[in-house]
Structures are given as structure tokens and as C-alpha cells.
Design a protein around this motif. Structure first.
Motif, PDB file in Angstrom:
ATOM      1  N   ILE A  18     -28.373 -54.656  73.637  1.00 24.68           N
ATOM      2  CA  ILE A  18     -27.962 -55.148  72.028  1.00 24.68           C
ATOM      3  C   ILE A  18     -27.391 -56.617  73.203  1.00 24.68           C
ATOM      4  CG2 ILE A  18     -25.459 -55.550  71.521  1.00 24.68           C
ATOM      5  CD1 ILE A  18     -25.261 -52.099  70.624  1.00 24.68           C
ATOM      6  N   ALA A  19     -26.706 -57.132  73.906  1.00 27.83           N
ATOM      7  CA  ALA A  19     -26.597 -58.303  74.984  1.00 27.83           C
ATOM      8  C   ALA A  19     -28.093 -59.075  75.482  1.00 27.83           C
ATOM      9  CB  ALA A  19     -26.030 -58.172  76.148  1.00 27.83           C
ATOM     10  N   ALA A  20     -29.424 -58.334  75.549  1.00 25.81           N
ATOM     11  CA  ALA A  20     -30.319 -59.351  75.446  1.00 25.81           C
ATOM     12  C   ALA A  20     -31.392 -58.036  75.096  1.00 25.81           C
ATOM     13  CB  ALA A  20     -30.215 -59.152  77.555  1.00 25.81           C
ATOM     14  N   PRO A  21     -32.064 -58.626  73.991  1.00 23.38           N
ATOM     15  CA  PRO A  21     -32.942 -57.956  73.299  1.00 23.38           C
ATOM     16  C   PRO A  21     -33.935 -58.275  74.053  1.00 23.38           C
ATOM     17  CG  PRO A  21     -31.751 -58.726  71.868  1.00 23.38           C
ATOM     18  CD  PRO A  21     -30.894 -59.195  72.577  1.00 23.38           C
ATOM     19  N   GLY A  22     -34.221 -59.521  74.358  1.00 23.96           N
ATOM     20  CA  GLY A  22     -35.409 -59.810  74.900  1.00 23.96           C
ATOM     21  C   GLY A  22     -35.756 -59.122  76.536  1.00 23.96           C
ATOM     22  N   VAL A  23     -34.519 -58.892  76.868  1.00 26.32           N
ATOM     23  CA  VAL A  23     -35.087 -58.377  78.639  1.00 26.32           C
ATOM     24  C   VAL A  23     -35.109 -56.700  78.244  1.00 26.32           C
ATOM     25  CG1 VAL A  23     -33.994 -58.699  81.027  1.00 26.32           C
ATOM     26  CG2 VAL A  23     -34.262 -60.455  79.427  1.00 26.32           C
ATOM     27  N   PHE A  24     -34.094 -56.541  77.907  1.00 25.73           N
ATOM     28  CA  PHE A  24     -33.934 -54.884  78.208  1.00 25.73           C
ATOM     29  C   PHE A  24     -34.418 -54.131  77.578  1.00 25.73           C
ATOM     30  CE2 PHE A  24     -31.125 -57.252  80.634  1.00 25.73           C
ATOM     31  CZ  PHE A  24     -30.975 -55.547  81.490  1.00 25.73           C
ATOM     32  N   THR A  25     -34.213 -52.369  77.275  1.00 24.88           N
ATOM     33  CA  THR A  25     -35.048 -51.696  75.546  1.00 24.88           C
ATOM     34  C   THR A  25     -34.755 -50.384  76.134  1.00 24.88           C
ATOM     35  OG1 THR A  25     -36.795 -51.193  74.304  1.00 24.88           O
ATOM     36  CG2 THR A  25     -37.200 -51.441  76.715  1.00 24.88           C
ATOM     37  N   HIS A  26     -34.707 -49.467  75.558  1.00 25.37           N
ATOM     38  CA  HIS A  26     -34.932 -47.612  76.639  1.00 25.37           C
ATOM     39  C   HIS A  26     -36.063 -47.485  76.735  1.00 25.37           C
ATOM     40  CE1 HIS A  26     -30.650 -48.288  74.697  1.00 25.37           C
ATOM     41  NE2 HIS A  26     -30.563 -47.778  75.739  1.00 25.37           N
ATOM     42  N   ASP A  27     -36.010 -46.835  77.360  1.00 25.76           N
ATOM     43  CA  ASP A  27     -37.514 -45.599  77.515  1.00 25.76           C
ATOM     44  C   ASP A  27     -37.612 -44.706  76.817  1.00 25.76           C
ATOM     45  OD1 ASP A  27     -35.428 -43.301  78.638  1.00 25.76           O
ATOM     46  OD2 ASP A  27     -36.320 -44.164  80.608  1.00 25.76           O
ATOM     47  N   GLU A  28     -38.086 -43.596  76.855  1.00 26.30           N
ATOM     48  CA  GLU A  28     -38.492 -42.301  76.046  1.00 26.30           C
ATOM     49  C   GLU A  28     -37.278 -42.128  76.593  1.00 26.30           C
ATOM     50  OE1 GLU A  28     -40.850 -41.636  79.886  1.00 26.30           O
ATOM     51  OE2 GLU A  28     -41.009 -43.613  78.118  1.00 26.30           O
ATOM     52  N   ASP A  29     -36.246 -41.426  77.084  1.00 23.54           N
ATOM     53  CA  ASP A  29     -35.342 -40.437  77.492  1.00 23.54           C
ATOM     54  C   ASP A  29     -34.341 -40.921  76.859  1.00 23.54           C
ATOM     55  OD1 ASP A  29     -36.873 -38.856  78.383  1.00 23.54           O
ATOM     56  OD2 ASP A  29     -37.260 -39.543  80.589  1.00 23.54           O
ATOM     57  N   GLY A  30     -34.362 -42.914  76.770  1.00 25.85           N
ATOM     58  CA  GLY A  30     -33.312 -42.702  75.760  1.00 25.85           C
ATOM     59  C   GLY A  30     -32.269 -43.410  77.269  1.00 25.85           C
ATOM     60  N   TYR A  31     -32.988 -44.038  78.278  1.00 27.80           N
ATOM     61  CA  TYR A  31     -32.298 -44.890  78.641  1.00 27.80           C
ATOM     62  C   TYR A  31     -32.870 -45.823  79.587  1.00 27.80           C
ATOM     63  CZ  TYR A  31     -30.488 -40.578  80.378  1.00 27.80           C
ATOM     64  OH  TYR A  31     -29.757 -38.968  80.605  1.00 27.80           O
TER      65      TYR A  31
END
Length: 62
Positions: A18-31
Motif C-alpha cells: 500500500i505504501a510503496a506499490p512500485g516496489v512491493f507486491t505479494h507472492d503467491e502465498d500472500g506474503y
């Protein structure tokens, strides 16, 4: 700057994405995961690390 994520601590709250959507995402397990080609100098990276409720994100100055 180098970004590391402690996958043993991450609980998948999603505050980093949420804070840095251009850097972080979630993997297939939701982490938390880093996006390919992310910009570690993105000014929101520090906010993402601060927002992590379990402090799973560490920033390493290079």
C-alpha cells in the motif's frame, strides 16, 4: 539502498504494498515480495518499512 524482507516474520499485512506499490507486491502465498525491476531509491520505501507491523522489512544503506 538494498531492501530485504524477513519471510519468517512477514504475516502478509500488505502495508508495504500500500505504501510503496512500485516496489512491493505479494507472492503467491500472500506474503511480501519485491517487484522485479523495483527502484530501491523510491522515496516511499522508508515509509513501507516503517509501516510494517512486524518489522519484516530491513533497509541496508550501500
Amino acid at each position: 539502498m538494498r531492501i530485504s524482507i524477513d519471510h519468517d516474520r512477514c504475516m502478509g499485512a500488505g502495508q508495504c504494498a500500500i505504501a510503496a506499490p512500485g516496489v512491493f507486491t505479494h507472492d503467491e502465498d500472500g506474503y511480501s515480495a519485491l517487484l522485479p525491476g523495483h527502484d530501491p531509491a523510491d522515496p516511499m520505501v522508508r515509509e513501507a518499512a516503517r509501516a510494517c507491523p512486524v518489522r519484516a522489512i530491513t533497509l541496508h544503506e550501500t
